[in-house]
Design a protein around this motif. Sequence first.
Motif, PDB file in Angstrom:
ATOM      1  N   HIS A 144      34.897  28.617  -2.527  1.00 18.17           N
ATOM      2  CA  HIS A 144      33.941  29.618  -2.053  1.00 18.17           C
ATOM      3  C   HIS A 144      34.198  30.963  -2.739  1.00 18.17           C
ATOM      4  O   HIS A 144      33.264  31.726  -3.004  1.00 18.17           O
ATOM      5  CB  HIS A 144      34.040  29.760  -0.540  1.00 18.17           C
ATOM      6  N   GLU A 147      32.509  30.967  -6.156  1.00 19.71           N
ATOM      7  CA  GLU A 147      31.061  31.210  -6.056  1.00 19.71           C
ATOM      8  C   GLU A 147      30.765  32.660  -5.676  1.00 19.71           C
ATOM      9  O   GLU A 147      29.809  33.260  -6.168  1.00 19.71           O
ATOM     10  CB  GLU A 147      30.440  30.254  -5.032  1.00 19.71           C
ATOM     11  N   ARG A 150      31.307  34.850  -8.716  1.00 23.35           N
ATOM     12  CA  ARG A 150      30.262  34.551  -9.704  1.00 23.35           C
ATOM     13  C   ARG A 150      28.954  35.238  -9.319  1.00 23.35           C
ATOM     14  O   ARG A 150      28.268  35.805 -10.168  1.00 23.35           O
ATOM     15  CB  ARG A 150      30.063  33.030  -9.803  1.00 23.35           C
TER      16      ARG A 150
END
Length: 210
Positions: A144, A147, A150
Motif C-alpha cells: 500500500h 501505491e 506512486r
Amino acid sequence: MTHIVWDWNGTLFHDVDAVIGATNELFQSYGLGPYDVEGFREVYTRPIWVAYERMLGRPLREGEWELLDTGFHEHYHRLMEVCNLAEGAQSSLRAWEESGRTQSLLSMWGHERLVRKVGEFGIDGHFRRVDGLRSASGGHKAEHMVEHLRALGIDSAKVVVIGDSVDDAHAALHVGARAILYTGGMTRRSDLEGVGVPVVDSLADALDFV
C-alpha cells in the motif's frame, strides 16, 4: 526530508482504548481477557490474525478470521467515537505545513471511514493525499505504501514515515524511506526498538527527529 507519511490508528488518532475494548468484547465468548494496555501489547502483532492466534493458542479455523474481523470492527466503530487525536497531533501537522513541506496519510483502516473521520477532526486540509484500505483488512502495509507514493509522485528518499507499529517501519524500508516509530499505539517499545529506527514518546519528538 520533505514529506511525511503519517499513520492514523495509534499515531495521529489515539484509539488504544477502543482497540482494547473491542478486542475484549470480541474474545469474551472465548473465555479470554479482559486485557489491559500492557497485556494486549504482549500479544499484539501484525498481521492481526497472528495476534489472534497467539491469544487463542491455536491456528484460526476456516472462516474464523472473517468472523473475528467483522466482529472486531462492529465493536471498534462504536467505541472509537469517543476517541480523540493524539496529544500534539494538530500542532505537529500545522508546524510541518507551516515549514513549507508536505504530508499525507496512509492507514490500514477502511478508506471511506478514514476520510470521514479525518474530515470530522478538521485536519483533512493538511494532507496532500489520504488513503485507507479499499479492500479486505489485516495484511501488511508495504504494498500500500508503494501505491501511495506512486500516486503522490514523490521520491521515497525524501520521505519519512511516522507510525506506531513495526509494520509501518517495514513499509518505509520496503520503499526506501526513513521511519520513526511512536510508542502511543499497540506495540511494545522493546519491539519498536528492535527494528533499528528512532523510537519516540511524542509526536513533537518525532518532528524533532525529522
